[in-house]
Write an enzyme that holds these catalytic residues in place. Structure first.
Site, PDB file in Angstrom:
ATOM      1  N   TYR A 114       8.455  -3.507  -1.645  1.00 18.31           N
ATOM      2  CA  TYR A 114       7.938  -2.122  -2.121  1.00 18.31           C
ATOM      3  C   TYR A 114       8.525  -0.901  -1.245  1.00 18.31           C
ATOM      4  O   TYR A 114       8.662  -0.898  -0.198  1.00 18.31           O
ATOM      5  CB  TYR A 114       6.451  -1.993  -1.939  1.00 18.31           C
ATOM      6  CG  TYR A 114       5.872  -0.706  -2.781  1.00 18.31           C
ATOM      7  CD1 TYR A 114       5.896  -0.419  -3.950  1.00 18.31           C
ATOM      8  CD2 TYR A 114       5.086  -0.112  -1.946  1.00 18.31           C
ATOM      9  CE1 TYR A 114       5.566   0.693  -4.670  1.00 18.31           C
ATOM     10  CE2 TYR A 114       4.374   1.154  -2.670  1.00 18.31           C
ATOM     11  CZ  TYR A 114       4.730   1.519  -3.724  1.00 18.31           C
ATOM     12  OH  TYR A 114       4.178   2.536  -4.503  1.00 18.31           O
ATOM     13  N   ASP A 162       1.408   0.421  -8.935  1.00 21.10           N
ATOM     14  CA  ASP A 162       2.059   0.375  -7.366  1.00 21.10           C
ATOM     15  C   ASP A 162       0.933   0.731  -6.215  1.00 21.10           C
ATOM     16  O   ASP A 162      -0.242   0.954  -6.699  1.00 21.10           O
ATOM     17  CB  ASP A 162       3.057   1.594  -7.142  1.00 21.10           C
ATOM     18  CG  ASP A 162       4.309   1.329  -8.008  1.00 21.10           C
ATOM     19  OD1 ASP A 162       4.460   0.147  -8.251  1.00 21.10           O
ATOM     20  OD2 ASP A 162       4.997   2.271  -7.948  1.00 21.10           O
ATOM     21  N   ARG A 169       7.888   2.699  -1.037  1.00 18.09           N
ATOM     22  CA  ARG A 169       7.311   3.676  -0.544  1.00 18.09           C
ATOM     23  C   ARG A 169       6.234   3.284   0.629  1.00 18.09           C
ATOM     24  O   ARG A 169       5.067   2.785   0.229  1.00 18.09           O
ATOM     25  CB  ARG A 169       6.576   4.101  -1.568  1.00 18.09           C
ATOM     26  CG  ARG A 169       7.685   5.064  -2.558  1.00 18.09           C
ATOM     27  CD  ARG A 169       6.890   5.635  -3.855  1.00 18.09           C
ATOM     28  NE  ARG A 169       7.550   6.468  -4.800  1.00 18.09           N
ATOM     29  CZ  ARG A 169       8.308   5.825  -5.605  1.00 18.09           C
ATOM     30  NH1 ARG A 169       8.135   4.390  -5.966  1.00 18.09           N
ATOM     31  NH2 ARG A 169       9.176   6.189  -6.604  1.00 18.09           N
ATOM     32  N   GLU A 204      -0.868   7.192  -5.594  1.00 17.43           N
ATOM     33  CA  GLU A 204      -0.409   7.161  -6.969  1.00 17.43           C
ATOM     34  C   GLU A 204      -0.742   6.047  -7.935  1.00 17.43           C
ATOM     35  O   GLU A 204      -1.286   6.151  -9.152  1.00 17.43           O
ATOM     36  CB  GLU A 204       1.036   7.652  -7.240  1.00 17.43           C
ATOM     37  CG  GLU A 204       1.557   8.909  -6.376  1.00 17.43           C
ATOM     38  CD  GLU A 204       0.551  10.251  -7.250  1.00 17.43           C
ATOM     39  OE1 GLU A 204       0.365  10.290  -8.350  1.00 17.43           O
ATOM     40  OE2 GLU A 204       0.460  11.071  -6.133  1.00 17.43           O
ATOM     41  N   GLU A 219       3.388  -0.065 -14.026  1.00 19.33           N
ATOM     42  CA  GLU A 219       3.565   1.176 -14.413  1.00 19.33           C
ATOM     43  C   GLU A 219       4.862   1.312 -15.092  1.00 19.33           C
ATOM     44  O   GLU A 219       5.161   2.398 -15.964  1.00 19.33           O
ATOM     45  CB  GLU A 219       3.919   1.979 -13.031  1.00 19.33           C
ATOM     46  CG  GLU A 219       2.515   2.465 -12.311  1.00 19.33           C
ATOM     47  CD  GLU A 219       3.009   2.963 -11.055  1.00 19.33           C
ATOM     48  OE1 GLU A 219       3.739   3.909 -11.182  1.00 19.33           O
ATOM     49  OE2 GLU A 219       2.175   2.790 -10.035  1.00 19.33           O
ATOM     50  N   HIS A 228       0.892  -2.620   4.091  1.00 23.08           N
ATOM     51  CA  HIS A 228       2.489  -2.679   3.352  1.00 23.08           C
ATOM     52  C   HIS A 228       3.143  -3.247   4.351  1.00 23.08           C
ATOM     53  O   HIS A 228       3.075  -3.443   5.470  1.00 23.08           O
ATOM     54  CB  HIS A 228       2.944  -1.180   3.140  1.00 23.08           C
ATOM     55  CG  HIS A 228       1.975  -0.453   2.255  1.00 23.08           C
ATOM     56  ND1 HIS A 228       2.214   0.902   1.914  1.00 23.08           N
ATOM     57  CD2 HIS A 228       0.732  -0.863   1.736  1.00 23.08           C
ATOM     58  CE1 HIS A 228       1.289   1.128   0.815  1.00 23.08           C
ATOM     59  NE2 HIS A 228       0.632   0.190   0.685  1.00 23.08           N
ATOM     60  N   ASP A 276       0.363   2.381  -3.774  1.00 20.37           N
ATOM     61  CA  ASP A 276       0.095   3.595  -2.995  1.00 20.37           C
ATOM     62  C   ASP A 276      -0.861   4.395  -3.568  1.00 20.37           C
ATOM     63  O   ASP A 276      -1.502   3.985  -4.752  1.00 20.37           O
ATOM     64  CB  ASP A 276       1.723   4.384  -3.003  1.00 20.37           C
ATOM     65  CG  ASP A 276       2.042   4.680  -4.323  1.00 20.37           C
ATOM     66  OD1 ASP A 276       1.559   4.325  -5.365  1.00 20.37           O
ATOM     67  OD2 ASP A 276       3.273   5.217  -4.448  1.00 20.37           O
TER      68      ASP A 276
END
Length: 389
Positions: free
Chosen positions: A303, A80, A305, A84, A8, A350, A82
């Site tokens: 990471y 990423d 989040r 998104e 990203e 995660h 997640d």
């Protein structure tokens, strides 16, 4: 033929390129490439599907990705982990086209290290449609609430269009309003408490301690007025004081678990005075990589989040070695602590937020970080090391 890895952010791309070498081309999407324009609702109210368009200015980025993908032996979507990131991976895969679809793979990693990335490359997967759909649901709900409820809000507040409704902000505002109404409706009641400063002798140098009145003749005192308190004080004047018993015991308190996104933001606010936006900005910089004088950027934390408290076994072993060296074996539990995530919806794939390498102490990396980066890294490092004691 080189392989293509898509992430990203440009900074993350630079960090990873320095780890993978000439066998890989690493490119960045610079965030989302598709979005609903702000000029209209762009949501089908029959089935709630959004209409997405290429974001203005992303045409050149997409063309560069297509050109690199056409020449690549394999294409790894490493956005990423997640929802998104999963949606961005899906959008990139769609826009790259059918000609390269057979060589597109999805990979994720919790830390930007050569070992983590190589492990991810060895275990590619397909894009998770459930995560993509979760992102679509969130984005569509944002749009519906913002575009359909906000005009109602304007009408009710004399056309003040700078105000808006939101999927999160409106319920949060309601909770604040309800709490404020409860505060305003509260009728305070007067009450008094009595404390005594005592000492074993009259010597002012002797150690003193405080005692609190909690019972009178076995009952909890009701001191609703100053007169009630004064009456008790009068009864206590000239009284004989004695210690009836002393209770000794040992209390064992477990350390706090490593950070999740929420707890990191809370601790950074209370201990460092950082607002959530600054905390996440600094954490993103520490995650994406910082040059430590070796000529290559290194990711310092995992990471950022996450709502999981899980910790990789190898990270626990490294932390235990750090504890042994700097604090001694007396601070090391027989078994590594295991923390249970209270949120049943937490994604246990995660990890909690932790240092990638616990041996990189705050003091060791301080010369290479800004003051604010160092403060946040020290907070994360200390919390993780303490959690393993």
């Amino acid at each position: 033929m080189a392989k293509l890895l898509i992430v990203e952010s440009a900074k993350k791309a630079k960090t990873i390129k320095g780890m993978l070498g000439s066998d890989f081309t690493v490119k960045a999407t610079s965030g989302h490439i598709l979005e609903m324009p702000p000029d209209d609702l762009h949501v089908n109210l029959e089935d709630f599907t959004p209409t997405l368009y290429l974001i203005r200015g992303k045409g050149k980025t997409l063309e560069g990705l297509k050109e690199a993908a056409a020449k690549a032996e394999a294409v790894y979507l490493a956005t990423d982990m997640d929802r998104e990131g999963e949606a961005i991976a899906q959008h990139v895969a769609e826009r790259l086209g059918r000609t390269v679809a057979g060589k597109v793979r999805r990979i994720t990693f919790t830390a930007i290290t050569k070992a983590d990335i190589q492990a991810a490359l060895a275990n590619p997967r397909q894009i998770d449609r459930r995560l993509v759909e979760a992102q679509v649901a969130r984005r569509v709900t944002d749009r519906l609430v913002g575009y359909m409820v906000s005009p109602v809000l304007w009408k009710g507040l004399s056309g003040i269009k700078r105000l808006s409704a939101g999927r999160v902000q409106s319920p949060a505002l309601w909770l604040v309003v309800e709490r404020e109404r409860a505060i305003q409706a509260f009728i305070p009641e007067e009450w008094w408490s009595i404390e005594a400063e005592l000492s074993k002798t009259a010597d002012p140098a002797h150690q003193k301690f405080w005692a609190f009145l909690f019972k009178i003749k076995g009952k909890k005192p009701e001191l609703k007025t100053e007169a009630d308190a004064q009456k008790v004080l009068a009864d206590l004047k000239g009284a004989a004081w004695r210690v009836e018993r002393v209770e000794k015991g040992t209390r064992l308190r477990r350390p706090y678990p490593p950070f999740t996104t929420d707890s990191m933001q809370q601790a950074a606010s209370s201990q460092l005075g950082f607002n959530p936006r600054l905390t996440m900005k600094l954490a993103q910089e520490l995650y994406e990589g910082v040059e430590l004088g070796e000529g290559k950027a290194v990711g310092l934390i995992t990471y950022i989040r996450t709502d999981s408290l899980a910790v990789a076994p190898e990270a626990q072993e490294a932390a235990r070695a750090v504890v042994t060296k700097y604090f001694g074996e007396a601070y090391l539990p027989a078994q590594p602590p295991v923390y249970q995530t209270r949120d049943k919806t937490a994604q246990e794939a995660h990890e909690a937020i932790r240092p990638v390498d616990p041996w990189k102490t705050p003091k060791a990396v301080e010369p290479y970080l800004t003051k604010q980066q160092h403060l946040l890294y020290r907070l994360i490092w200390r919390r993780f090391i303490a959690s393993q004691m």
